[in-house]
Scaffold this motif. Structure first.
Motif, PDB file in Angstrom:
ATOM      1  N   CYS A 222       1.240  -1.218   0.802  1.00  0.00           N
ATOM      2  CA  CYS A 222      -0.400  -0.120  -0.064  1.00  0.00           C
ATOM      3  C   CYS A 222       0.853   1.013   0.232  1.00  0.00           C
ATOM      4  CB  CYS A 222      -0.557   0.276   0.970  1.00  0.00           C
ATOM      5  SG  CYS A 222      -0.415   0.522   2.833  1.00  0.00           S
ATOM      6  N   GLY A 223       2.219   1.623   0.242  1.00  0.00           N
ATOM      7  CA  GLY A 223       2.900   2.408   0.330  1.00  0.00           C
ATOM      8  C   GLY A 223       3.767   3.275   1.243  1.00  0.00           C
ATOM      9  N   TYR A 224       2.486   2.632   2.452  1.00  0.00           N
ATOM     10  CA  TYR A 224       2.476   3.373   4.027  1.00  0.00           C
ATOM     11  C   TYR A 224       4.068   3.136   3.855  1.00  0.00           C
ATOM     12  CZ  TYR A 224       2.636   3.301   8.707  1.00  0.00           C
ATOM     13  OH  TYR A 224       3.052   2.903  10.560  1.00  0.00           O
ATOM     14  N   THR A 225       4.719   4.419   5.087  1.00  0.00           N
ATOM     15  CA  THR A 225       6.188   4.628   5.368  1.00  0.00           C
ATOM     16  C   THR A 225       6.079   4.957   7.028  1.00  0.00           C
ATOM     17  OG1 THR A 225       6.022   5.202   2.548  1.00  0.00           O
ATOM     18  CG2 THR A 225       8.007   6.167   4.339  1.00  0.00           C
ATOM     19  N   GLU A 226       7.294   4.659   7.818  1.00  0.00           N
ATOM     20  CA  GLU A 226       7.531   4.939   8.724  1.00  0.00           C
ATOM     21  C   GLU A 226       8.984   5.764   8.521  1.00  0.00           C
ATOM     22  OE1 GLU A 226       7.248   2.652  11.683  1.00  0.00           O
ATOM     23  OE2 GLU A 226       4.937   1.884  11.974  1.00  0.00           O
ATOM     24  N   ASN A 227       8.939   7.014   9.282  1.00  0.00           N
ATOM     25  CA  ASN A 227      10.527   7.787   7.945  1.00  0.00           C
ATOM     26  C   ASN A 227      11.287   7.492   8.922  1.00  0.00           C
ATOM     27  OD1 ASN A 227       8.933   8.803   5.733  1.00  0.00           O
ATOM     28  ND2 ASN A 227       7.932  10.409   7.472  1.00  0.00           N
ATOM     29  N   GLN A 228      11.531   6.949  10.223  1.00  0.00           N
ATOM     30  CA  GLN A 228      12.824   6.334  11.188  1.00  0.00           C
ATOM     31  C   GLN A 228      12.791   4.951  10.844  1.00  0.00           C
ATOM     32  OE1 GLN A 228      12.127   8.972  14.690  1.00  0.00           O
ATOM     33  NE2 GLN A 228      10.967   7.949  14.710  1.00  0.00           N
ATOM     34  N   ARG A 229      14.066   4.644  10.691  1.00  0.00           N
ATOM     35  CA  ARG A 229      14.072   2.846  11.829  1.00  0.00           C
ATOM     36  C   ARG A 229      13.619   2.072  12.895  1.00  0.00           C
ATOM     37  NH1 ARG A 229      19.127  -0.691  10.917  1.00  0.00           N
ATOM     38  NH2 ARG A 229      19.453  -1.780  13.334  1.00  0.00           N
ATOM     39  N   ARG A 230      13.110   1.189  13.243  1.00  0.00           N
ATOM     40  CA  ARG A 230      12.382   0.371  14.772  1.00  0.00           C
ATOM     41  C   ARG A 230      13.397   0.645  15.743  1.00  0.00           C
ATOM     42  NH1 ARG A 230       7.101  -0.919  14.766  1.00  0.00           N
ATOM     43  NH2 ARG A 230       5.909  -0.081  14.101  1.00  0.00           N
ATOM     44  N   GLU A 231      13.572   0.926  16.664  1.00  0.00           N
ATOM     45  CA  GLU A 231      14.920   0.902  17.492  1.00  0.00           C
ATOM     46  C   GLU A 231      13.590   0.039  18.984  1.00  0.00           C
ATOM     47  OE1 GLU A 231      17.661   1.759  17.333  1.00  0.00           O
ATOM     48  OE2 GLU A 231      16.822   2.857  15.617  1.00  0.00           O
ATOM     49  N   MET A 232      12.854   0.052  19.040  1.00  0.00           N
ATOM     50  CA  MET A 232      12.053  -0.495  19.517  1.00  0.00           C
ATOM     51  C   MET A 232      10.766  -1.667  19.783  1.00  0.00           C
ATOM     52  SD  MET A 232      10.554   1.020  23.637  1.00  0.00           S
ATOM     53  CE  MET A 232      12.015   1.415  23.611  1.00  0.00           C
ATOM     54  N   CYS A 233      10.460  -2.653  20.245  1.00  0.00           N
ATOM     55  CA  CYS A 233       9.148  -3.352  19.340  1.00  0.00           C
ATOM     56  C   CYS A 233       8.586  -2.945  20.381  1.00  0.00           C
ATOM     57  CB  CYS A 233       9.876  -4.991  20.272  1.00  0.00           C
ATOM     58  SG  CYS A 233       7.728  -5.996  20.345  1.00  0.00           S
ATOM     59  N   ASN A 234       6.737  -2.857  19.143  1.00  0.00           N
ATOM     60  CA  ASN A 234       6.136  -1.863  20.049  1.00  0.00           C
ATOM     61  C   ASN A 234       4.493  -2.831  20.923  1.00  0.00           C
ATOM     62  OD1 ASN A 234       5.955   0.313  18.586  1.00  0.00           O
ATOM     63  ND2 ASN A 234       4.461  -0.273  17.338  1.00  0.00           N
ATOM     64  N   SER A 235       5.658  -4.199  20.932  1.00  0.00           N
ATOM     65  CA  SER A 235       4.554  -5.076  21.429  1.00  0.00           C
ATOM     66  C   SER A 235       5.105  -5.504  23.151  1.00  0.00           C
ATOM     67  CB  SER A 235       4.944  -6.167  21.277  1.00  0.00           C
ATOM     68  OG  SER A 235       4.102  -7.834  21.695  1.00  0.00           O
ATOM     69  N   CYS A 236       6.619  -5.596  22.991  1.00  0.00           N
ATOM     70  CA  CYS A 236       6.916  -5.889  23.964  1.00  0.00           C
ATOM     71  C   CYS A 236       8.265  -4.903  24.827  1.00  0.00           C
ATOM     72  CB  CYS A 236       7.792  -7.420  24.926  1.00  0.00           C
ATOM     73  SG  CYS A 236       9.111  -7.627  23.384  1.00  0.00           S
ATOM     74  N   ARG A 237       8.127  -3.385  23.814  1.00  0.00           N
ATOM     75  CA  ARG A 237       9.483  -2.570  24.565  1.00  0.00           C
ATOM     76  C   ARG A 237      10.696  -2.711  23.931  1.00  0.00           C
ATOM     77  NH1 ARG A 237       6.029   0.758  22.408  1.00  0.00           N
ATOM     78  NH2 ARG A 237       7.592   2.236  23.386  1.00  0.00           N
ATOM     79  N   SER A 238      10.981  -4.106  24.144  1.00  0.00           N
ATOM     80  CA  SER A 238      12.599  -4.466  23.704  1.00  0.00           C
ATOM     81  C   SER A 238      12.835  -3.888  22.868  1.00  0.00           C
ATOM     82  CB  SER A 238      12.330  -5.536  23.485  1.00  0.00           C
ATOM     83  OG  SER A 238      13.862  -6.557  23.349  1.00  0.00           O
ATOM     84  N   GLY A 239      14.306  -3.425  23.197  1.00  0.00           N
ATOM     85  CA  GLY A 239      15.381  -2.472  21.716  1.00  0.00           C
ATOM     86  C   GLY A 239      16.173  -3.685  21.219  1.00  0.00           C
ATOM     87  N   ASN A 240      15.679  -5.235  21.527  1.00  0.00           N
ATOM     88  CA  ASN A 240      16.334  -6.063  20.670  1.00  0.00           C
ATOM     89  C   ASN A 240      15.961  -6.889  19.506  1.00  0.00           C
ATOM     90  OD1 ASN A 240      18.510  -8.190  20.236  1.00  0.00           O
ATOM     91  ND2 ASN A 240      17.765  -9.300  22.221  1.00  0.00           N
TER      92      ASN A 240
END
Length: 492
Positions: A222-240
């Motif tokens: 669909c072309g949806y864009t997030e303009n920055q690299r993910r650094e944290m998991c939205n589910s468990c808040r882990s940075g791994n």
């Protein structure tokens, strides 16, 4: 007509060398002003030859004598996303009939339907038993990536040691290399190492792809864009978070690290901004300024560069295991076509095919360049499962923003269908493989009409027309939509 815009500069150059300024180009990379001017010039008779993508079939040429569909098996000839829905190959056959013109369907790997029609004498078959001139077919090698990783102890390898050695050898000989990876971006999967969550598109049931150029996440549907690299998991808040898989950008990065002196260029839809950019990249490769060209399927067919002596297929399995009856055919054609780019001059070519499924008949037949054997296997499977070319196919897709509502619409449609005629099979309703696209939940009903009992497809068309005439009033659509696809190329 050509299936890829990337092919137009090279083909147009050859035609203009013979026919001069009477050759017109027509494709979506032209500006609105360029298209308007070209259309008017064709109407006035200034152009006698039109080269372009699928919409070129509607060019207002007068007194058409020959229509050529190059790589006629390509799915890009079908317009399926907007009205009017059509297949340019079928339109070409009908236009040729109406204008009494010759229609030439050209391909080294014809569609299974065209191959079937040749077997039943519906199409005249012209065969080239050997390569043009002194060129010989390339040698092929299959690399079992699982076995290679076990033996080397290096797990997660993207490019095998054999392929790297072959690339190094070609660079020393001042020969050129073509690498196919039919996946854009850098990493197609972003996964949390702690909870296993995969970063998905908010509007589709599709994983977001990380693109290193610009450091953004993109949904390729669909072309949806997030303009920055993910650094944290939205589910468990882990940075791994682990960035897995390999697209063309990652292949480019790996090769530039391994061969820092080599001239390496990537050709995919992300690297192209205009038709001129395509011409620039291909001209650089043609002149030998680029030593390694990396790309998606747009580089796998039609291109003719005599100094390419090595083709590497980084992952031949991409798309092989999709739940679609044409999946195997597409992968066979892609591998076969990519292999055909190697050794087109007076130098012997070589092809390295990396795979995790070396015993799959698609991979085995493609590696041997054995088209007849694979097509016979595929035809046998299609006949047993009653899929084209042994049947006519139609797909009714019900979609809507609420899952339950879209599902209930599909169920109501199925229950309201009139009695089946002999030779008609109805599958579903069932969720589409990509169940959610652009915030729309999708369910499909598939109709298969056996050709021996419905030789020209009229029964199926009549049945669809009878059951779906004035369907918006009949089914009380609400916010839902119902789309009818005749002869769909995919059930994904």
């Amino acid at each position: 007509m050509l299936p890829e815009i990337s092919l137009t500069p090279q083909i147009a150059g050859r035609f203009r060398a013979v026919f001069g300024d009477t050759v017109a180009l027509w494709h979506s990379r032209l500006t609105h002003a360029q298209r308007s001017w070209t259309w008017m010039q064709i109407c006035q008779g200034s152009f006698k030859v039109v080269i372009g993508a699928r919409s070129a079939i509607f060019a207002p040429l007068q007194n058409v004598g020959l229509i050529v569909i190059d790589e006629e098996q390509e799915s890009s000839y079908q317009q399926d996303s907007s009205v009017p829905r059509y297949h340019a190959r079928d339109v070409a056959l009908m236009r040729g009939k109406l204008e009494k013109a010759t229609v030439l369907l050209s391909s080294a790997t014809p569609s299974l339907e065209s191959y079937f029609n040749h077997l039943y004498k519906k199409l005249k078959y012209i065969n080239l038993p050997k390569r043009f001139g002194i060129a010989k077919y390339p040698h092929t090698q299959v690399v079992d990536m699982l076995k290679d990783q076990d033996e080397s102890g290096k797990f997660g390898l993207v490019i095998s040691g054999l392929l790297l050695d072959k690339i190094e050898d070609r660079l020393k000989k001042n020969e050129q290399v073509l690498l196919l990876q039919n996946r854009r971006g850098y990493s197609p999967i972003i996964r949390c190492f702690d909870c296993g969550e995969i970063v998905m598109c908010s509007f589709c049931q599709v994983a977001l792809t990380y693109h290193s150029r610009g450091r953004y996440l993109l949904c390729h549907v669909c072309g949806y864009t997030e303009n920055q690299r993910r650094e944290m998991c939205n589910s468990c808040r882990s940075g791994n978070l682990v960035y897995k898989g390999a697209g063309t950008q990652r292949i480019e990065s790996l090769l530039k690290e391994t061969f820092p002196v080599a001239s390496i260029t990537r050709l995919d839809s992300d690297s192209l901004r205009s038709g001129q950019q395509i011409t620039k990249i291909l001209k650089s490769f043609s002149e030998g300024k680029t030593q390694i060209l990396i790309g998606t399927q747009m580089i796998a067919k039609g291109l003719d560069f005599p100094n390419i002596t090595l083709v590497g297929i980084v992952n031949a399995d991409l798309g092989l295991h999709l739940p679609d009856f044409r999946a195997g055919e597409r992968i066979f054609q892609l591998i076969y076509q990519a292999a055909g780019r190697s050794g087109r001059g007076n130098k012997t070519g070589e092809v390295i095919i990396q795979t995790y499924s070396p015993d799959n008949p698609v991979i085995k037949c493609a590696a041997r360049l054995d088209l007849t054997k694979y097509y016979n296997i595929a035809l046998s499977e299609r006949q047993e499962l009653k899929y084209p070319p042994f049947s006519w196919l139609a797909k009714v897709e019900c979609s809507g923003p609420v899952l339950e509502s879209a599902m209930h619409l599909a169920e109501r449609v199925k229950k309201s269908l009139s009695k089946k005629y002999k030779g008609l099979y109805i599958l579903g309703p069932a969720p589409c493989y990509l169940e959610k696209i652009r915030n729309q939940f999708r369910f499909q009903i598939v109709f298969k009409s056996i050709k021996t009992l419905d030789p020209n497809g009229r029964k199926l068309h009549s049945y669809i027309n009878k059951n779906f005439y004035d369907f918006p009033k009949k089914y009380q659509m609400g916010k839902n939509q119902l789309n009818i696809h005749m002869d769909p190329l995919s059930l994904i």
